[in-house]
Design a protein around this motif. Structure first.
Motif, PDB file in Angstrom:
ATOM      1  N   UNK A 432       0.848  -1.186   0.000  1.00 29.59           N
ATOM      2  CA  UNK A 432       0.000   0.000   0.000  1.00 29.59           C
ATOM      3  C   UNK A 432       0.885   1.238   0.000  1.00 29.59           C
ATOM      4  N   UNK A 433       0.702   2.083  -1.005  1.00 28.21           N
ATOM      5  CA  UNK A 433       1.538   3.290  -1.105  1.00 28.21           C
ATOM      6  C   UNK A 433       1.355   4.192   0.096  1.00 28.21           C
ATOM      7  N   UNK A 434       0.114   4.248   0.612  1.00 32.31           N
ATOM      8  CA  UNK A 434      -0.150   5.111   1.771  1.00 32.31           C
ATOM      9  C   UNK A 434       0.633   4.627   2.991  1.00 32.31           C
ATOM     10  N   UNK A 435       0.581   3.310   3.241  1.00 31.82           N
ATOM     11  CA  UNK A 435       1.313   2.775   4.380  1.00 31.82           C
ATOM     12  C   UNK A 435       2.819   2.980   4.214  1.00 31.82           C
ATOM     13  N   UNK A 436       3.315   2.698   3.029  1.00 28.78           N
ATOM     14  CA  UNK A 436       4.753   2.781   2.793  1.00 28.78           C
ATOM     15  C   UNK A 436       5.268   4.208   2.954  1.00 28.78           C
TER      16      UNK A 436
END
Length: 1266
Positions: A432-436
């Motif tokens: 997930x780009x948001x988590x990363x």
């Protein structure tokens, strides 16, 4: 006596006490009944329970105030009855419960506890505990009927008030335990009533009415003062979790009928009944979530492990029983669990791991049964964890800025716990780009370094530290500087952050993570250091290194090829020109400005842009701006982190890292020679890490195994020094950490260095001097010289065995001959028969031809070449270069000392330049040059005697004499000055230098005169100790002279002649009061001559040989004396001590014995009128001179007077110390009636017949001379 088992007998036995207690309720009667009850067995007591409880209950029901002791006694007796019987009557249970509650509450305000003693409260609570445990069968469930809500509420409120407000821990714990029993949640070992499903649901419905009050009061207790103790907090947490789980249990709420109405006959009591509808459950869950967050925040980081363990139990209990109904609490409960994953207490960690496994398994079973979309709206276990992880990563920077260290550590442990619980699912979450992005930016902000400390750039590493480091690295450890961060100071927080990074690398995708953080590394200089730290730990984690508990296994661990590819890309970025060759030293830090200009990046850019530049030719730098402290410190830390990263990569790859050494080892060696201390330490630590990871036993083996391509790079780079100015540093570090096997490989490079130094010494002298110093340090370490470092071994002290064979005839002939030579007689004849002339050497030539000079070993040949350059560079205008060259020269002397034929010509060549450094240079250079002189003197011996005596000693002596008054008057700050250090160095080396060079008497006298003032106790302690070492060496050279010199300063006792025909010895130090020199003089006399403050004058019996001869003789009068000082009189024997042999016997002072008794209170030597030394003597000579007297008449003075003497002056031909040493001559002109020994009117000069050997010869010479 056994217990009563017959009910009738027991009744008859107890009846009088019960009747008496009813009539007279006193403490004594209660105790009497209690004692009798213990004589009745439990079965009989069960039958008589109502009869026995009646008088006790009656006493409690008496209206009006009662004595506390009486109520306490009644409660204790009632507890005994209830603990051994069962309550089978509902009325008894109800009445006793209400009566005991009345004993606890205030008479004026029943809602508050009474102000009674703690003992009474404990007794009543114990009785209440026994009552609730004694309730039998179904009667206990009548307590939870709707009609009992008011009474039950009063009891619960009273117990909560006691638990919250009471100061006694025992009362608090007892009240909370009673509350737990009242809700049928007791966990003790006794038997308890197990409610059925319907009874459990009724219990939950009833307790729902009191849930808000119970949970809020218990939350206040849990989050209250820490001084209440962990036991109270643990009990309160347990009651809170059991009560909430009782009311909010999933199975109960599923079976509740939404339309259930209370009975109509309750009236207003129906308003107290709570119906657990879905809306009520939802609102209650939200309120409980708020309380739960407050409780978790206060207890998850509690200092006692039992509180943290109870929080794990709370989370387990509530997730297991209330997982659906308390959906909003699932997040905080999981947070509490994952926060305990890394707890320092093993029991907490183990229990937490077990609970998390159970939670995960339950979640998987629930998902498998299709309940994840149920009406409760609960989420999957992974979804909750990922959302919590995202929320925590979002708030992490804020929490790290605003919280205290304990809270920060807990938050990071929670973060780490989420990663460990997710395990292989971390890679899914990181997709997930948001988590990363959130996690990466949080780490960048949290790991920001504090780079404003000026000490970081001030600390320097010098070549000496680098070259001596192999000995210090024997334990395979190196000091590492602790990093300072902006938002935390605790080392545990940093460790937690690093473990988070390693866990990300262990479970995450190595390519995804390295690409992400390399982009951050290139993106901004503000993120560069943090990104490097994260990259280092990610690679370590991917290699499975540095993880304490790896938890769940990885689905697809990276292969060695994947890991190696990631490492190669990171190392290439680290060692690129822009990221490796950073400015770490300000321009003003370099005194000479040469090597720093050579190493600056702007310098490199100007070199790289100049295509016409020739090798070994410098181009001026165009940069004139100086870097700020912030920039320099940032560069230093960036290099340190990158060096640490290479070691981390080696640990991750193990032996597979060896192929990468060809590209990574040379840059590490460059930084190991950096002059910034932090960078050089980080590079040495990186070398150790790489060596260990690649399977090398030591740094020597690491460098030796890879020396071929390292030296090839060094050789090529030395030819293009303008492009590769760090090449000399690499060679320096290699020499410092290698063995003799490197010498054949490095020989050609050394010649290249010397050639480059010859061609452009003005530009490269500073760098190449460091290389030469490292080279000579290595040669001195590889080829140690067999010559000792001190002169004592070269000149051992003589012992008495040297004097066993002595020819008196030869002694007299030599004495007569030397006397004639001194008078100029027989000089011509002497030249023809000089026994010291050696016979001519015979040269034997082989048949093949003349002898050929032996070829020198390689290390000696290199040393000679280096010493040649040092001779020329000793006159360099730069002080810094002169100091380096002097250090190199000292090492060259040490290496060449094994070949004297090679050393002496080189010493002769370097003497003029060294003499200039000793006599006309900066004090720092003088200090270093004197050290070189001491080394030369030790190696060359008397070869330097004339030069040192003529050119060095006079200036050193005058400098010491000039500085002595200053140091004597100076305070403690003086010890930090350069003048003091120079004084100390000269004094520490002067004695051994004199001993080694075997200086003549005049030089020894000059040294002694210069050092005498440093025997003063007013001098600094270290200067006194150094001066004592000088005199110890001088005493070895000429013990007689310096024995006389010391006794002239302070003589501990007088010397009496052993024979009346010998002249008395008068020393100026005799009888002198103690002064500033006395302590050190006596110390030297005691240590070197065995002489001290003695009242009898016999030498110590342990002395042998010359030491015994030097010791003063002991005399004892034959008559009693009242003198407070030793008096010598009435002696009949005049021989020196029989133990003396050879010249020592001749040197011993004569002993005399008076012919008459004396009653003088002090030793009296008569017939003296004047006692002053000759007026021409000054300084120490005046102190040494014997007192002068010329008495022409008798004197009755009580002071020492020597009569019948005419001339007392020493011979006029003597000058200086010789004049002071000469004993006074006297010749009696008349008779004396003095009762003390007097030498007068002697016509024969034959020595006494008792003297033998050289002693007799010397005495005869003295008489002849007189």
């Amino acid at each position: 006596m056994g217990q009563i088992s017959d009910p009738k007998i027991a009744f008859a036995y107890l009846r009088p006490a019960c009747v008496l207690l009813t009539r007279q309720p006193t403490v004594a009667n209660v105790e009497t009944l209690g004692a009798q009850l213990r004589d009745v067995n439990d079965a009989t007591l069960q039958q008589l329970q109502d009869y026995v409880l009646f008088p006790l209950h009656f006493v409690l029901k008496i209206p009006g105030p009662k004595r506390e002791s009486l109520v306490q006694a009644v409660a204790e007796v009632m507890s005994h009855v209830l603990e051994n019987t069962c309550v089978q009557s509902w009325e008894t249970l109800r009445d006793l419960l209400s009566q005991l509650c009345l004993c606890l509450c205030s008479p004026t305000d029943p809602g508050k506890p009474a102000a009674t003693s703690e003992e009474l409260k404990l007794a009543v609570l114990r009785c209440l505990d026994a009552l609730l445990h004694a309730a039998y069968g179904d009667i206990v469930f009548k307590l939870f009927e709707p009609i009992m809500l008011p009474g039950l509420g009063a009891a619960i409120s009273l117990l909560l008030a006691l638990g919250e407000q009471e100061k006694s821990r025992g009362v608090q714990i007892a009240a909370l335990k009673c509350l737990q029993i009242l809700t049928l949640q007791c966990d003790c070992t006794q038997d308890h009533v197990v409610p059925a499903t319907e009874e459990q649901r009724m219990l939950g419905s009833t307790m729902a009415s009191f849930l808000p009050g119970i949970t809020m009061a218990l939350a206040r207790i849990i989050t209250g003062d820490l001084r209440q103790g962990h036991a109270v907090t643990v009990r309160a947490i347990e009651v809170w979790s059991r009560t909430v789980a009782l009311v909010m249990e999933d199975t109960q709420l599923q079976d509740c009928e939404p339309g259930e109405t209370p009975p109509a006959d309750l009236g207003r009591l129906g308003e107290l009944v709570v119906h657990r509808t879905p809306d009520w459950v939802k609102s209650t869950s939200g309120r409980l979530a708020l309380l739960l967050k407050k409780i978790i925040s206060c207890t998850s980081a509690h200092q006692h492990w039992m509180v943290r363990l109870e929080m794990v139990e709370l989370a387990d209990h509530m997730l297991a029983r209330c997982g659906r109904s308390l959906g909003e609490c699932a997040g905080p409960l999981l947070e509490a669990l994952v926060g305990a994953v890394n707890d320092e207490e093993p029991r907490v960690r183990e229990r937490c791991d077990a609970v998390l496994r159970e939670v995960s398994e339950r979640s998987q079973r629930t998902n498998g049964d299709g309940h994840n979309n149920s009406s409760s709206g609960c989420q999957t276990f992974t979804d909750v964890l990922s959302e919590n992880l995202h929320a925590l990563a979002t708030s992490l920077p804020r929490l790290m800025r605003t919280s205290d260290d304990q809270k920060k550590l807990f938050v990071l442990n929670v973060f780490l716990g989420y990663l460990k619980v997710l395990g292989p699912l971390v890679s899914v979450v990181l997709n997930s780009a948001a988590h990363l992005e959130r996690i990466s930016k949080a780490l960048m902000q949290v790991l920001e370094l504090d780079v404003m400390d000026v000490r970081i750039m001030e600390e320097r590493s010098y070549s000496a530290a680098i070259e001596t480091s192999p000995d210090c690295l024997g334990s395979q450890t190196v000091h590492t500087q602790r990093k300072h961060f902006l938002y935390f100071t605790d080392e545990k927080i940093f460790s937690a952050l690093m473990e988070i990074c390693r866990t990300l690398g262990y479970y995450g995708n190595i390519y995804l993570l390295t690409d992400l953080f390399l982009d951050l590394y290139r993106e901004s200089s503000a993120y560069r250091k943090q990104a490097a730290m994260v990259l280092n730990e990610i690679v370590r984690g991917a290699g499975g290194q540095g993880l304490e508990g790896k938890g769940r296994g990885r689905c697809a661990p990276p292969t060695q090829e994947d890991l190696r590819a990631a490492v190669v890309s990171v190392i290439e970025e680290y060692t690129s020109l822009n990221n490796w060759h950073l400015v770490t030293v300000g321009e003003e830090a370099d005194r000479d400005g040469q090597d720093q200009e050579l190493l600056s990046p702007s310098r490199l850019l100007s070199i790289s842009n100049n295509t016409n530049a020739t090798p070994l030719q410098m181009t001026p730098s165009s940069s004139s701006s100086s870097s700020t402290i912030h920039q320099l410190n940032s560069n230093i830390w960036q290099l340190c982190i990158q060096l640490e990263g290479i070691a981390c990569f080696a640990q991750a790859l193990g032996r597979d890292f060896r192929p990468l050494l060809m590209t990574s080892l040379y840059p590490i060696l460059e930084k190991a020679g950096d002059e910034t201390l932090l960078v050089s330490q980080a590079a040495l630590g990186s070398m150790l890490g790489v060596s260990e990871a690649c399977g090398y036993a030591s740094l020597k083996e690491l460098i030796s195994e890879n020396s071929d391509y390292l030296l090839n790079d060094v050789s090529l780079n030395l030819q293009r020094l303008s492009l590769h100015p760090q090449a000399p540093r690499v060679l320096t570090v290699m020499l410092a950490h290698s063995d003799p096997s490197l010498l054949p490989l490095v020989g050609d490079i050394v010649q290249d260095v010397l050639l480059a130094l010859d061609l452009s010494y003005d530009h490269t002298a500073t760098l190449f001097c460091s290389v030469l110093h490292a080279l000579m340090m290595a040669l001195a370490r590889w080829f140690p010289s067999g010559r000792g470092n001190t002169g004592e071994s070269a000149r051992p002290r003589k012992t008495s065995t040297d004097q066993e064979v002595f020819d008196i005839r030869q002694f007299l002939l030599d004495y007569q001959r030397q006397k004639e030579l001194a008078e100029g007689i027989g000089i011509e004849e002497d030249n023809t028969e000089d026994p010291m002339v050696l016979p001519p050497m015979e040269w034997n030539e082989d048949a093949d031809g003349p002898q050929v000079k032996e070829e020198l070993p390689p290390h000696l040949s290199i040393t000679k070449d280096v010493m040649e350059r040092c001779i020329h560079l000793l006159s360099d205008p730069s002080l810094r270069i002169r100091l380096k060259v002097l250090g190199v020269l000292e090492l060259c002397v040490c290496v060449l000392s094994e070949r004297e034929n090679e050393l002496l010509p080189m010493a002769h060549r370097c003497w003029p330049a060294l003499l200039q450094r000793l006599t006309a240079d900066d004090p720092l250079a003088v200090l270093r040059a004197f050290r070189v002189l001491c080394t030369l003197g030790d190696a060359c011996g008397d070869f330097l005697r004339s030069g040192v005596s003529r050119d060095v000693l006079p200036k050193l002596s005058s400098s010491l004499a000039r500085q002595a008054p200053i140091s004597a008057r100076a305070g403690p700050v003086y010890t930090h000055t350069l003048a003091y250090k120079l004084q100390l160095a000269v004094l520490q080396g002067l004695g051994s230098l004199c001993l080694r060079l075997d200086l003549a008497d005049a030089d020894l006298d000059a040294v002694g005169e210069a050092c005498l003032p440093y025997l003063s106790c007013r001098q600094p302690i270290r200067l006194q100790d150094a001066c004592l070492s000088v005199f110890r060496c001088l005493i070895q050279v000429d013990p007689d002279t310096f024995w006389f010199t010391l006794n002239e300063l302070h003589c501990p006792f007088p010397y009496v002649p052993p024979h009346p025909d010998l002249q008395a010895v008068h020393l100026n130090g005799t009888g002198r009061p103690r002064d500033e020199y006395s302590d050190n003089v006596l110390r030297l006399l005691r240590e070197e001559f065995g002489q001290g403050d003695r009242t009898e004058h016999e030498p110590p019996p342990g002395l042998q040989g010359p030491d015994r001869a030097r010791a003063p003789s002991r005399s004892a009068g034959t008559a009693q004396s009242t003198s407070p000082l030793p008096v010598c009189r009435d002696r009949t024997e005049h021989e020196p001590p029989p133990g003396l042999q050879g010249p020592h016997r001749a040197r011993a002072p004569s002993r005399s014995a008076g012919t008459a008794q004396s009653t003088s209170p002090l030793p009296v030597c008569r017939d003296r009128t004047e006692h002053e030394p000759p007026p021409g003597l000054q300084g120490p000579h005046r102190a040494r001179a014997p007192s002068r007297s010329a008495g022409t008449a008798q004197s009755t003075s009580p002071l020492p007077v020597c009569r019948d003497r005419t001339e007392h002056e020493p011979p006029p031909g003597l000058q200086g110390p010789d004049r002071a040493r000469a004993p006074s001559r006297s010749a009696g002109t008349g008779q004396s009636t003095s009762p003390l020994p007097v030498c007068r009117d002697r016509t024969e000069h034959e020595p006494p017949p008792g003297l033998q050997g050289p002693h007799r010869a010397r005495a005869m010479c003295c008489f002849l001379d007189g």
